[in-house]
Design an enzyme around this catalytic site. Sequence first.
Site, mmCIF file in Angstrom:
data_model
loop_
_atom_site.group_PDB
_atom_site.id
_atom_site.type_symbol
_atom_site.label_atom_id
_atom_site.label_comp_id
_atom_site.label_asym_id
_atom_site.label_seq_id
_atom_site.Cartn_x
_atom_site.Cartn_y
_atom_site.Cartn_z
ATOM 1 N N LYS A 181 79.850 25.846 65.838
ATOM 2 C CA LYS A 181 80.093 25.427 64.702
ATOM 3 C C LYS A 181 80.076 23.723 64.162
ATOM 4 O O LYS A 181 79.541 23.299 63.335
ATOM 5 C CB LYS A 181 81.796 25.814 64.272
ATOM 6 C CG LYS A 181 81.935 27.296 63.972
ATOM 7 C CD LYS A 181 83.273 27.772 64.014
ATOM 8 C CE LYS A 181 83.531 28.129 65.291
ATOM 9 N NZ LYS A 181 82.653 29.409 65.727
ATOM 10 N N SER A 239 89.831 25.390 68.846
ATOM 11 C CA SER A 239 88.548 25.099 67.838
ATOM 12 C C SER A 239 89.215 24.570 66.293
ATOM 13 O O SER A 239 88.225 24.299 65.727
ATOM 14 C CB SER A 239 87.699 26.225 67.823
ATOM 15 O OG SER A 239 88.337 27.412 67.297
ATOM 16 N N GLN A 250 81.687 29.715 70.464
ATOM 17 C CA GLN A 250 82.634 28.647 69.688
ATOM 18 C C GLN A 250 81.909 27.372 69.011
ATOM 19 O O GLN A 250 82.169 26.740 68.351
ATOM 20 C CB GLN A 250 84.093 28.642 70.427
ATOM 21 C CG GLN A 250 84.876 27.678 69.707
ATOM 22 C CD GLN A 250 86.348 27.716 70.190
ATOM 23 O OE1 GLN A 250 87.042 28.619 70.031
ATOM 24 N NE2 GLN A 250 86.811 26.754 70.934
ATOM 25 N N HIS A 270 46.770 5.374 58.444
ATOM 26 C CA HIS A 270 46.881 4.596 59.680
ATOM 27 C C HIS A 270 47.815 3.279 59.396
ATOM 28 O O HIS A 270 47.714 2.201 60.100
ATOM 29 C CB HIS A 270 45.666 4.257 60.289
ATOM 30 C CG HIS A 270 44.669 5.269 60.453
ATOM 31 N ND1 HIS A 270 44.631 5.900 61.525
ATOM 32 C CD2 HIS A 270 43.888 5.966 59.601
ATOM 33 C CE1 HIS A 270 43.536 7.233 61.438
ATOM 34 N NE2 HIS A 270 43.156 7.192 60.391
ATOM 35 N N LYS A 274 68.766 -12.833 54.567
ATOM 36 C CA LYS A 274 68.359 -11.392 54.917
ATOM 37 C C LYS A 274 68.879 -10.366 54.098
ATOM 38 O O LYS A 274 69.914 -10.423 53.526
ATOM 39 C CB LYS A 274 68.758 -10.994 56.292
ATOM 40 C CG LYS A 274 68.015 -11.715 57.393
ATOM 41 C CD LYS A 274 66.529 -10.957 57.587
ATOM 42 C CE LYS A 274 66.443 -9.571 58.038
ATOM 43 N NZ LYS A 274 66.989 -9.582 59.423
ATOM 44 N N GLU A 311 67.279 2.894 56.957
ATOM 45 C CA GLU A 311 67.362 2.940 58.299
ATOM 46 C C GLU A 311 68.099 4.068 59.028
ATOM 47 O O GLU A 311 67.984 4.797 59.893
ATOM 48 C CB GLU A 311 67.658 1.543 59.073
ATOM 49 C CG GLU A 311 66.671 0.481 58.732
ATOM 50 C CD GLU A 311 67.297 -1.120 58.942
ATOM 51 O OE1 GLU A 311 67.010 -1.536 60.152
ATOM 52 O OE2 GLU A 311 67.853 -1.303 58.112
ATOM 53 N N SER A 348 72.768 -10.283 56.709
ATOM 54 C CA SER A 348 72.840 -10.485 58.225
ATOM 55 C C SER A 348 73.932 -11.376 58.335
ATOM 56 O O SER A 348 74.347 -12.389 57.573
ATOM 57 C CB SER A 348 71.421 -11.170 58.792
ATOM 58 O OG SER A 348 71.710 -11.950 59.693
HETATM 59 N N1 ARG Z 1 87.473 30.532 67.812
HETATM 60 C C1 ARG Z 1 86.432 31.553 68.017
HETATM 61 C C2 ARG Z 1 84.980 30.830 67.963
HETATM 62 O O1 ARG Z 1 84.937 30.370 67.237
HETATM 63 C C3 ARG Z 1 86.826 32.739 67.385
HETATM 64 C C4 ARG Z 1 86.391 34.148 68.100
HETATM 65 C C5 ARG Z 1 87.006 34.209 69.303
HETATM 66 N N2 ARG Z 1 86.802 35.388 69.807
HETATM 67 C C6 ARG Z 1 87.279 35.699 71.027
HETATM 68 N N3 ARG Z 1 86.997 36.731 71.573
HETATM 69 N N4 ARG Z 1 87.938 34.815 71.825
HETATM 70 O O2 ARG Z 1 84.134 31.642 68.475
#
Ligand code: ARG
Length: 446
Positions: free
Chosen positions: A314, A7, A311, A139, A272, A279, A266
């Site tokens: 994020k 990650s 994970q 409308h 254009k 958009e 365009s």
């Molecule tokens: N890279 C992991 C995440 O973002 C960190 C936590 C990992 N914890 C574990 N028990 N493997 O979720």
Amino acid sequence: MLKFSESVSFDRRLAPFDIQGSKAHAAMLAHVGLISGEERDAIGAGLDDLAREIEAGRFRWDPRLEDVHMNLEHALSRRVPAAAKLHTARSRNDQVATDMRLFLKHAGAVLQTKLRDAGRAALAVAEANRGVLIPGYTHLQRAQPVPLAHHLLAWLEMLERDRRRFDDVRDHANWCPLGSGALAGTTLPIDRAFTAKALGFVDHRGRPRLTSNSMDAVADRDVHVEFVFACALAGGHLSRIAEDLILWSSAEFGLVSLPDAFCTGSSLMPQKKNPDACELMRGKAARLQGNLQTLLTLTKGLPLTYNRDLQEDKPPVFDSFDQMAICLDVLAGLLAGLSVNAARCAAATADPALLATDLADYLVGQGVPFREAHQAVGALVRLAEQQGVPLNGLSLEHVRSVHTAFGPDWSEVFDLERAMAKRSGVGMPGPARVRRELARWRKVLR
Ligand code: ARG
């Protein structure tokens, strides 16, 4: 598996928060006597070095070390022997929960500033075009005239609600999970309040705010969802604003023209000028909604506590933040360069039929029930159409033939200035009211 499992390619942006968290954790470990003061200082100095290297782009991220936490700990342990003690009484589970809460508090504040900046840009357009009336639409049909400022202040209401929503997100992020360990805390004598205070997880009186259940603390992703929701809703608002601008800038409306820097031509049609920025903003709203869906689905049905699925929490959060931030920058720039075509606005509001409702109100003033008045004015509109004259071009005779409550003053209703002045109640688009609202917004956005 390495490629699948890493990650660090996306969570490396948590590095400043991870370092902040580690420094606070080391300080706490020293505070309770689990490490020495020298060890704390060595760890702190080592982390500061790492922060500088990362900032300068000199740090070598290694996907074999999986995530930002292990990369940093590994790099630190190669320079500082005491780093081997840093992970005492800590798990990556409470560590990542802490990092993300720090990130969300920061991101919420950044977006609030940008929402305010975009709001200021809209306010400036409203102030610079105080006298301009445009048709208000329902409308997508011309309905009633409104000051352009009133329409822009409607956007401000939306953006301000969005800004406030991030107050809640920041408040909900403001609980410190550190000390929850993997899921069941630790046997070591840690001081959670110390860490929470060091990291700014405090209430308005400076009292520490600690998550109160270690299992919930490592499993909970509610505030991620709330952040992404706040972005999705704000993105929806931006898409409506963008759509207004797209319509207004078309040849059919011609009420405004967008700054060239935010439009493209365009490749085929030389004449254009496309409203690409708007958009794209409309398109980004889809992406922001998708991120919300991703997080809701990610957390649904997941057994307590931490699972590696988390994970994946994020990328949608980071993406929503980045997209929201740039959308707001673009909106502020677009509005700063917007020019309003006052002549086209005046032409668009010149049709007296836009004041047909005022004429019905006139009859109500003469004691006619509104339904009857509505019908009478409808008949007048048809009559004017048949005769090929504007609504106010009918003769008094004709008008009285439709309803005898019309008096010789009936056509005064079509004085646009008078008509607007009558809309003086709270929330209405009368000029005095709009002036007060502009002043209020100047204060709110100061
Ligand atoms: N890279 C992991 C995440 O973002 C960190 C936590 C990992 N914890 C574990 N028990 N493997 O979720």
